[in-house]
Design an enzyme around this catalytic site. Structure first.
Site, PDB file in Angstrom:
ATOM      1  N   SER A  24       0.823  -1.213   0.000  1.00 45.92           N
ATOM      2  CA  SER A  24       0.000   0.000   0.000  1.00 45.92           C
ATOM      3  C   SER A  24       0.858   1.265   0.000  1.00 45.92           C
ATOM      4  O   SER A  24       1.828   1.373   0.753  1.00 45.92           O
ATOM      5  CB  SER A  24      -0.906   0.009   1.231  1.00 45.92           C
ATOM      6  OG  SER A  24      -1.561   1.256   1.314  1.00 45.92           O
ATOM      7  N   SER A  45      -0.620   4.075   0.758  1.00 51.81           N
ATOM      8  CA  SER A  45      -1.346   5.009   1.630  1.00 51.81           C
ATOM      9  C   SER A  45      -0.444   5.611   2.707  1.00 51.81           C
ATOM     10  O   SER A  45      -0.590   6.795   3.018  1.00 51.81           O
ATOM     11  CB  SER A  45      -2.546   4.309   2.269  1.00 51.81           C
ATOM     12  OG  SER A  45      -3.494   4.023   1.271  1.00 51.81           O
ATOM     13  N   THR A  76      -8.647  -1.801   3.560  1.00 55.17           N
ATOM     14  CA  THR A  76      -8.454  -2.374   2.234  1.00 55.17           C
ATOM     15  C   THR A  76      -8.659  -3.884   2.291  1.00 55.17           C
ATOM     16  O   THR A  76      -9.087  -4.432   3.318  1.00 55.17           O
ATOM     17  CB  THR A  76      -7.092  -1.920   1.634  1.00 55.17           C
ATOM     18  OG1 THR A  76      -7.019  -2.361   0.290  1.00 55.17           O
ATOM     19  CG2 THR A  76      -5.904  -2.461   2.398  1.00 55.17           C
ATOM     20  N   LYS A 103     -13.061  -4.727   3.753  1.00 54.73           N
ATOM     21  CA  LYS A 103     -13.983  -3.618   3.482  1.00 54.73           C
ATOM     22  C   LYS A 103     -15.444  -3.941   3.808  1.00 54.73           C
ATOM     23  O   LYS A 103     -16.203  -3.050   4.165  1.00 54.73           O
ATOM     24  CB  LYS A 103     -13.887  -3.211   2.004  1.00 54.73           C
ATOM     25  CG  LYS A 103     -12.674  -2.365   1.716  1.00 54.73           C
ATOM     26  CD  LYS A 103     -12.659  -1.910   0.282  1.00 54.73           C
ATOM     27  CE  LYS A 103     -11.455  -1.027   0.051  1.00 54.73           C
ATOM     28  NZ  LYS A 103     -11.282  -0.621  -1.313  1.00 54.73           N
ATOM     29  N   ASP A 145     -14.051   5.544  -1.803  1.00 58.87           N
ATOM     30  CA  ASP A 145     -13.774   4.939  -3.124  1.00 58.87           C
ATOM     31  C   ASP A 145     -14.797   5.459  -4.135  1.00 58.87           C
ATOM     32  O   ASP A 145     -14.508   5.634  -5.315  1.00 58.87           O
ATOM     33  CB  ASP A 145     -13.905   3.408  -3.059  1.00 58.87           C
ATOM     34  CG  ASP A 145     -12.694   2.766  -2.398  1.00 58.87           C
ATOM     35  OD1 ASP A 145     -11.639   3.419  -2.335  1.00 58.87           O
ATOM     36  OD2 ASP A 145     -12.818   1.614  -1.936  1.00 58.87           O
ATOM     37  N   GLY A 191     -15.340  -7.849 -11.721  1.00 58.34           N
ATOM     38  CA  GLY A 191     -15.145  -8.084 -10.285  1.00 58.34           C
ATOM     39  C   GLY A 191     -16.396  -7.647  -9.548  1.00 58.34           C
ATOM     40  O   GLY A 191     -17.193  -6.842 -10.073  1.00 58.34           O
ATOM     41  N   GLY A 210     -15.410  -5.316  -2.871  1.00 55.71           N
ATOM     42  CA  GLY A 210     -15.670  -4.029  -2.210  1.00 55.71           C
ATOM     43  C   GLY A 210     -15.556  -2.844  -3.150  1.00 55.71           C
ATOM     44  O   GLY A 210     -16.449  -1.991  -3.200  1.00 55.71           O
ATOM     45  N   PRO A 226     -20.743 -15.956 -10.656  1.00 54.06           N
ATOM     46  CA  PRO A 226     -21.920 -15.338 -11.281  1.00 54.06           C
ATOM     47  C   PRO A 226     -22.945 -14.861 -10.247  1.00 54.06           C
ATOM     48  O   PRO A 226     -23.576 -13.823 -10.436  1.00 54.06           O
ATOM     49  CB  PRO A 226     -22.492 -16.468 -12.141  1.00 54.06           C
ATOM     50  CG  PRO A 226     -21.358 -17.404 -12.363  1.00 54.06           C
ATOM     51  CD  PRO A 226     -20.455 -17.294 -11.190  1.00 54.06           C
ATOM     52  N   LEU A 229      -8.456  -0.220 -11.546  1.00 48.50           N
ATOM     53  CA  LEU A 229      -8.455   0.318 -10.184  1.00 48.50           C
ATOM     54  C   LEU A 229      -7.115   0.091  -9.496  1.00 48.50           C
ATOM     55  O   LEU A 229      -6.782   0.762  -8.534  1.00 48.50           O
ATOM     56  CB  LEU A 229      -9.595  -0.303  -9.349  1.00 48.50           C
ATOM     57  CG  LEU A 229     -10.901   0.499  -9.380  1.00 48.50           C
ATOM     58  CD1 LEU A 229     -11.450   0.618 -10.786  1.00 48.50           C
ATOM     59  CD2 LEU A 229     -11.943  -0.107  -8.462  1.00 48.50           C
ATOM     60  N   GLY A 241      -5.452   3.603 -12.008  1.00 45.98           N
ATOM     61  CA  GLY A 241      -6.001   3.576 -10.661  1.00 45.98           C
ATOM     62  C   GLY A 241      -5.393   4.632  -9.754  1.00 45.98           C
ATOM     63  O   GLY A 241      -5.937   4.936  -8.685  1.00 45.98           O
TER      64      GLY A 241
HETATM   65  P1  NAP Z   1     -12.102  -7.435  -2.944  1.00 50.93           P
HETATM   66  O1  NAP Z   1     -13.199  -6.862  -2.149  1.00 50.93           O
HETATM   67  O2  NAP Z   1     -11.336  -8.578  -2.372  1.00 50.93           O
HETATM   68  O3  NAP Z   1     -12.707  -7.896  -4.349  1.00 50.93           O
HETATM   69  C1  NAP Z   1     -11.890  -8.489  -5.332  1.00 50.93           C
HETATM   70  C2  NAP Z   1     -12.744  -8.992  -6.470  1.00 50.93           C
HETATM   71  O4  NAP Z   1     -11.852  -9.551  -7.412  1.00 50.93           O
HETATM   72  C3  NAP Z   1     -13.731 -10.090  -6.083  1.00 50.93           C
HETATM   73  O5  NAP Z   1     -14.851 -10.012  -6.907  1.00 50.93           O
HETATM   74  C4  NAP Z   1     -12.920 -11.342  -6.378  1.00 50.93           C
HETATM   75  O6  NAP Z   1     -13.716 -12.469  -6.643  1.00 50.93           O
HETATM   76  C5  NAP Z   1     -12.232 -10.919  -7.640  1.00 50.93           C
HETATM   77  N1  NAP Z   1     -11.049 -11.717  -7.897  1.00 50.93           N
HETATM   78  C6  NAP Z   1      -9.980 -11.887  -7.092  1.00 50.93           C
HETATM   79  N2  NAP Z   1      -9.078 -12.697  -7.688  1.00 50.93           N
HETATM   80  C7  NAP Z   1      -9.605 -13.046  -8.874  1.00 50.93           C
HETATM   81  C8  NAP Z   1      -9.164 -13.886  -9.939  1.00 50.93           C
HETATM   82  N3  NAP Z   1      -7.999 -14.506  -9.890  1.00 50.93           N
HETATM   83  N4  NAP Z   1      -9.967 -14.029 -11.020  1.00 50.93           N
HETATM   84  C9  NAP Z   1     -11.165 -13.405 -11.083  1.00 50.93           C
HETATM   85  N5  NAP Z   1     -11.650 -12.593 -10.100  1.00 50.93           N
HETATM   86  C10 NAP Z   1     -10.870 -12.426  -9.023  1.00 50.93           C
HETATM   87  O7  NAP Z   1     -11.039  -6.323  -3.332  1.00 50.93           O
HETATM   88  P2  NAP Z   1     -11.291  -4.765  -3.619  1.00 50.93           P
HETATM   89  O8  NAP Z   1     -11.168  -3.998  -2.373  1.00 50.93           O
HETATM   90  O9  NAP Z   1     -12.492  -4.619  -4.439  1.00 50.93           O
HETATM   91  O10 NAP Z   1      -9.974  -4.406  -4.481  1.00 50.93           O
HETATM   92  C11 NAP Z   1      -9.797  -4.891  -5.786  1.00 50.93           C
HETATM   93  C12 NAP Z   1      -8.621  -4.190  -6.448  1.00 50.93           C
HETATM   94  O11 NAP Z   1      -8.892  -2.799  -6.575  1.00 50.93           O
HETATM   95  C13 NAP Z   1      -7.335  -4.284  -5.643  1.00 50.93           C
HETATM   96  O12 NAP Z   1      -6.259  -4.469  -6.508  1.00 50.93           O
HETATM   97  C14 NAP Z   1      -7.232  -2.949  -4.975  1.00 50.93           C
HETATM   98  O13 NAP Z   1      -5.879  -2.572  -4.716  1.00 50.93           O
HETATM   99  C15 NAP Z   1      -7.842  -2.047  -6.026  1.00 50.93           C
HETATM  100  N6  NAP Z   1      -8.390  -0.829  -5.419  1.00 50.93           N
HETATM  101  C16 NAP Z   1      -7.873   0.343  -5.828  1.00 50.93           C
HETATM  102  C17 NAP Z   1      -8.361   1.496  -5.300  1.00 50.93           C
HETATM  103  C18 NAP Z   1      -7.800   2.793  -5.747  1.00 50.93           C
HETATM  104  O14 NAP Z   1      -7.950   3.772  -5.026  1.00 50.93           O
HETATM  105  N7  NAP Z   1      -7.175   2.865  -6.907  1.00 50.93           N
HETATM  106  C19 NAP Z   1      -9.377   1.488  -4.354  1.00 50.93           C
HETATM  107  C20 NAP Z   1      -9.903   0.257  -3.975  1.00 50.93           C
HETATM  108  C21 NAP Z   1      -9.389  -0.906  -4.515  1.00 50.93           C
HETATM  109  P3  NAP Z   1     -14.172 -13.457  -5.452  1.00 50.93           P
HETATM  110  O15 NAP Z   1     -15.199 -12.709  -4.653  1.00 50.93           O
HETATM  111  O16 NAP Z   1     -14.697 -14.639  -6.163  1.00 50.93           O
HETATM  112  O17 NAP Z   1     -12.929 -13.748  -4.647  1.00 50.93           O
END
Ligand code: NAP
Length: 532
Positions: A260, A262, A305, A309, A346, A369, A372, A395, A453, A476
């Site tokens: 991170s 942050s 994070t 979340k 976010d 995806g 969160g 799905p 992202l 992102g």
């Molecule tokens: P999260 O809540 O864990 O959600 C991740 C999503 O990705 C879930 O739908 C998960 O599916 C899916 N996923 C994970 N591995 C996968 C794979 N190998 N193949 C297909 N789908 C997969 O995480 P999040 O907080 O949403 O964060 C996701 C990404 O966004 C991270 O890289 C994070 O660093 C980034 N992000 C960036 C910002 C920014 O400010 N730029 C803000 C927030 C997040 P399942 O539910 O089936 O596991």
């Protein structure tokens, strides 16, 4: 007062290298930044290297006698049995510590395993450096401290260091508590150094000086204990030597959290605004373990994070309506009475970064995806008037989110034929360090704009693929900056120093990517120089 002095003198730069040349280079670098320097003589691979290095140190300390009066050198030659790298016996260890004194070291670190073997359990008989630190290490766990710490009679050692693996935040708090008690005279051990080891222990290590630990350690180059941050970061990013009881503590919780940016984002803002505040990375495996630590550390707010979340919601006392609708919280504010309020920045981040390139109303946007950040993006886009489509590996999760925002769910196989105004990746696929992969294939990118992202790396494989097809891209980083700036403003109730925060992040990302680009060149150059 710490026996090492105050302020910067309590930040100990650790020099640890396998050769005398590299060790001397680290010490030279440390002399520009630090007032206390530990010399890990056990890391040198042979007695010849130890002799060479100490010869260099002696010449340096003599030549710079006038310039070096404020620098403290601490010699360590820890034996293998006690967690060090020195293969010799106790006699050989004492020999090198005596040599270290001749070379100008005022302090030495002697582990409990050695001290126990010495006559009267004392090193005072030997001409080792005049100040003795007794060190106790437990690389497996944090022991029951009141039982484990039996220190020699007063006067035999000047300071006691306890370094123990912290598996939970509660472990690291027990160690800090030990330092606090010894500092306030509530324990028999005076002058104590508490050093929780491992990534979970990092926040406690940064805060240990304000709790009364006499020193905290950070390597100049190579990490000598798990979870260490560099001396440069300890001094400039976390400012560990300047933190006090009035310091407002903030942080990010996640697992993993080491990637991170942050801490860089928020600490840069605190430094620019001259605020007595620090932002720490909390590796959190168990939310309850962290929540219990909030009053102990005096935490005022934290970012949330992966993967907390959604789970954090059930621990909150209040949650703003938007975050409750989204069902994910990335920002928590701790009130004076300890109650927790959740928000979601976010949401703002997605809007601010995407609306610069696309009129959202009536556009068709695919989110890949359903976690969160996907939820925040889906609510933000739907409320801005976009028609939202969700595709996810589960799905059912895609359908549930699509239903919540009045959108549609789309199976993966349809992506080759469907077209969108924008596609957003909200999975972690392609995130540092596994940056070489893309979550979607080029044939699935049928759109005008692709936003990832992920912000580390700044230019992900997905964005490179999109650009190769002539598609506009949004990194992102834009969202990361916008959500972080909104967090700062929520916690501080004042404008964030935006340009400083942006510069700090872009500089870090760009120097990381330049470093990566140079790596293959260096490897090629090394190969062509190596004898065939
Ligand atoms: P999260 O809540 O864990 O959600 C991740 C999503 O990705 C879930 O739908 C998960 O599916 C899916 N996923 C994970 N591995 C996968 C794979 N190998 N193949 C297909 N789908 C997969 O995480 P999040 O907080 O949403 O964060 C996701 C990404 O966004 C991270 O890289 C994070 O660093 C980034 N992000 C960036 C910002 C920014 O400010 N730029 C803000 C927030 C997040 P399942 O539910 O089936 O596991």
């Amino acid at each position: 007062m710490s026996p090492f002095g105050n302020g910067l003198a309590r930040l100990c730069a650790v020099a640890a290298a396998s050769s005398a040349t590299d060790m001397a280079a680290q010490v030279r670098s440390a002399l520009h930044q630090a007032l206390t320097i530990e010399l890990r003589l056990d890391w040198l691979t042979s007695d010849a290297q130890r002799a060479r290095f100490l010869g260099w140190l002696q010449r340096t300390t003599r030549a710079r006698r006038k310039l070096l009066p404020r620098v403290t050198f601490l010699a360590t030659c820890r034996r293998k049995g006690a967690g060090g790298l020195f293969p010799g016996d106790i006699e050989a260890q004492l020999f090198w510590l005596i040599k270290a004194r001749e070379a100008g070291c005022q302090w030495c670190d002697i582990e409990i395993e050695t001290l126990r073997e010495l006559p009267d359990q004392s090193a005072r008989e030997y001409p080792v450096p005049p100040h003795v630190m007794l060190s106790l290490h437990d690389f497996e766990r944090t022991p029951l401290l009141h039982r484990a710490v039996r220190t020699p009679a007063h006067g035999e050692v000047d300071v006691v260091k306890i370094a123990a693996a912290a598996h939970t935040i509660a472990d690291s708090i027990r160690l800090l508590d030990f330092a606090r008690r010894s500092n306030t005279g509530r324990s028999k051990t005076r002058n104590c150094i508490a050093s929780p080891m491992g990534e979970i222990g990092l926040p406690a290590r940064i805060l240990s000086l304000r709790e009364g630990s006499a020193l905290t350690y950070a390597p100049i180059a190579n990490a000598t204990a798990p979870g260490q941050v560099s001396f440069h970061e300890m001094k400039h990013l976390y400012r560990a030597h300047k933190l006090d009881r009035h310091t407002q503590v903030y942080g990010v919780i996640g697992n993993p959290v080491g990637h991170s940016l942050s801490p860089l984002l928020h600490n840069s803002a605190f430094v620019a605004r001259k605020q007595n505040a620090v932002y720490l990375p909390f590796l959190v495996e168990d939310l309850r373990d962290f929540l219990k630590a909030i009053p102990e550390f005096g935490i005022r707010g934290f970012s949330v994070t992966i993967p907390h979340k959604q789970n954090i919601l059930k621990h909150l006392n209040r949650c703003d309506a938007l975050a409750a609708d989204i069902g994910a919280v990335n920002t928590v504010t701790v009130a004076r009475d300890g109650s927790l309020s959740g928000s979601n920045t976010d949401y703002v981040g997605v809007l601010r970064s995407l609306e610069k390139k696309l009129t959202l109303a009536k556009s068709r946007v695919l989110i890949f995806g359903a976690g969160g950040s996907a939820r925040a993006a889906a609510f933000a886009l739907a409320r801005a008037g976009a028609s939202v489509a969700i595709c996810a590996r589960r799905p059912a999760a895609a359908k549930e989110l699509a239903r919540a925002v009045g959108g549609e769910s789309i199976p993966r196989r349809a992506l080759r034929t469907e077209t969108f105004d924008a596609i957003l990746n909200s999975t972690p696929i392609g995130m540092h360090p596994a940056a070489a992969i893309s979550p979607l294939a080029a044939s699935e990118l049928n759109c005008r704009i692709v936003m990832d992202l992920i912000y580390r790396p700044e230019q992900t494989r997905l964005l490179q693929l999109a650009r190769s097809k002539g598609i506009a891209t949004v990194s992102g980083v834009e969202m990361f900056l916008a959500q972080g700036i909104a967090q700062y403003e929520l916690w501080m109730s004042r404008r964030a120093p935006e340009s400083i925060m942006r510069r700090a992040i872009l500089q870090a990302l760009r120097s990381e990517s330049q470093h990566k680009q140079r790596q293959p060149q260096r490897a090629r150059a090394k190969k062509s120089r190596s004898p065939r």
